[in-house]
Scaffold this motif. Sequence first.
Motif, PDB file in Angstrom:
ATOM      1  N   PRO A  13       0.825  -1.211   0.000  1.00 15.61           N
ATOM      2  CA  PRO A  13       0.000   0.000   0.000  1.00 15.61           C
ATOM      3  C   PRO A  13       0.856   1.256   0.000  1.00 15.61           C
ATOM      4  N   PHE A  14       0.529   2.172  -0.868  1.00 15.97           N
ATOM      5  CA  PHE A  14       1.217   3.449  -0.954  1.00 15.97           C
ATOM      6  C   PHE A  14       0.526   4.474  -0.062  1.00 15.97           C
ATOM      7  N   ILE A  15      -0.807   4.356   0.019  1.00 14.44           N
ATOM      8  CA  ILE A  15      -1.604   5.166   0.946  1.00 14.44           C
ATOM      9  C   ILE A  15      -2.283   4.217   1.915  1.00 14.44           C
ATOM     10  N   LEU A  35      -8.506   1.841   4.447  1.00 11.99           N
ATOM     11  CA  LEU A  35      -8.291   1.575   3.032  1.00 11.99           C
ATOM     12  C   LEU A  35      -6.809   1.496   2.745  1.00 11.99           C
ATOM     13  N   HIS A  36      -6.430   0.634   1.820  1.00 11.84           N
ATOM     14  CA  HIS A  36      -5.066   0.559   1.309  1.00 11.84           C
ATOM     15  C   HIS A  36      -5.097   0.839  -0.185  1.00 11.84           C
ATOM     16  N   ILE A  37      -4.357   1.851  -0.614  1.00 13.77           N
ATOM     17  CA  ILE A  37      -4.303   2.234  -2.024  1.00 13.77           C
ATOM     18  C   ILE A  37      -2.876   2.020  -2.519  1.00 13.77           C
ATOM     19  N   ARG A  38      -2.740   1.335  -3.634  1.00 13.00           N
ATOM     20  CA  ARG A  38      -1.417   0.955  -4.129  1.00 13.00           C
ATOM     21  C   ARG A  38      -0.796   2.051  -4.988  1.00 13.00           C
ATOM     22  N   LYS A  39       0.507   2.020  -5.093  1.00 18.50           N
ATOM     23  CA  LYS A  39       1.240   3.012  -5.888  1.00 18.50           C
ATOM     24  C   LYS A  39       0.879   2.853  -7.373  1.00 18.50           C
ATOM     25  N   GLY A  40       0.640   3.977  -8.035  1.00 20.38           N
ATOM     26  CA  GLY A  40       0.308   3.956  -9.446  1.00 20.38           C
ATOM     27  C   GLY A  40      -1.123   3.584  -9.737  1.00 20.38           C
ATOM     28  N   GLU A  41      -1.969   3.533  -8.703  1.00 18.49           N
ATOM     29  CA  GLU A  41      -3.352   3.114  -8.878  1.00 18.49           C
ATOM     30  C   GLU A  41      -4.253   4.313  -9.155  1.00 18.49           C
ATOM     31  N   PHE A  42      -5.308   4.082  -9.899  1.00 20.89           N
ATOM     32  CA  PHE A  42      -6.375   5.064 -10.077  1.00 20.89           C
ATOM     33  C   PHE A  42      -7.527   4.568  -9.219  1.00 20.89           C
ATOM     34  N   PHE A  43      -7.734   5.221  -8.080  1.00 18.52           N
ATOM     35  CA  PHE A  43      -8.663   4.742  -7.055  1.00 18.52           C
ATOM     36  C   PHE A  43      -9.819   5.726  -6.938  1.00 18.52           C
ATOM     37  N   ALA A  44     -11.042   5.218  -6.827  1.00 13.36           N
ATOM     38  CA  ALA A  44     -12.225   6.075  -6.740  1.00 13.36           C
ATOM     39  C   ALA A  44     -12.936   5.889  -5.412  1.00 13.36           C
ATOM     40  N   LEU A  45     -13.349   7.011  -4.816  1.00  9.99           N
ATOM     41  CA  LEU A  45     -14.265   7.020  -3.674  1.00  9.99           C
ATOM     42  C   LEU A  45     -15.632   7.389  -4.225  1.00  9.99           C
ATOM     43  N   LEU A  46     -16.552   6.445  -4.175  1.00  5.88           N
ATOM     44  CA  LEU A  46     -17.855   6.597  -4.834  1.00  5.88           C
ATOM     45  C   LEU A  46     -18.976   6.545  -3.807  1.00  5.88           C
TER      46      LEU A  46
END
Length: 374
Positions: A13-15, A35-46
Amino acid sequence: MAESAPNPIKEQPFIRIDAVSKTYGDFTAVDNVSLHIRKGEFFALLGGSGCGKTTLLRMLAGFVAPTSGRIWIDGQDMEGIPPYDRPVNMMFQSYALFPHMTVEKNIAYGLKHESLTAAERRERVREMLDLVQMSSLAGRKPHQLSGGQRQRVALARALAKQPKVLLLDEPLGALDKKLREQTQFELTNIQYKTGITFVVVTHDQDEAMMLASRIAVMDKGSVRQVGSATEIYEYPNCRMVAGFIGSVNMFDGEVQYSSESAMTVLVPKLSASLTVKPDHRVLPGDKVGVALRPEKIFINREKPTGARNALSGLVDDLGYFGKNSLYRIKLSTGAVLSVSVVNAHRTGESERVAQWEDEVWLSFDPSSVIILTE
């Protein structure tokens, strides 16, 4: 959608958002979110209005401090770190361009405090102009640009500082439908080229599904499901997600029979027992939600032979939308099912599969039925 793009996403996880909450008096805007967000990911909060997605984004940016919990970006604890010292930049819905500055100067504005020479600053601006395809309009001012062009300038300005994370708050909300669709492709291409981690907030499910490699669906301050667009659409984990993502027919049911390969569910509203291919094990007697997407249902004038699930009803309403037609079929029980039919061929009104008040048969595969336990 974006999940098929070969993005260089790492597993660590980057974030890291760990048990983060934000309260305002008695009101809880964000409730124990991890939440775990990975490096280089396009992540959406919906999610819908008031679900907490923008508050969570503002906590990532540093504009709002969590009441409890921690946020890490690239291994660094963000507690107490102000927005200007975080490795993030934010693109606002309003774009917030300086009206008296040219495109070039708007993009260069954020670089004036960077440790760059004048030549390096000019080169960075040139790279950003090329990236968003605005080089030929560098001398124009915002009022001389279209909405889509202003959006590109705002994006270029946000990317010019080369942040580790770009936060986007409803970035396409001001654009019309066709321009929004075009810009979605441009955004995913830019994110892929730069490799920067993008986190976008949106209430538009189609936008999230088009843009993001993964989506977190939020409701009442909590995250209800995280997954790819395919996962949350085809395999929702609760009634809220099933109802929020796309269109769906949803009813209450009771499990009559259950094994690893087959299930029978009684749905009183349909006056029918449905054959289901289960995704997870439930027990006879369990109360469940039964969800069925309109495009998974077939409509015919005659009773289909060999169908495991078949229901009859009358066409109560229909709508023509060009690429597809939507039928609302009323059963003898009074229940109404929505059925979506792709208009694959050019036909006139008289050639539709059915007209108002026609008696029709509906059928669907057991694997198309979604069983929900929450």
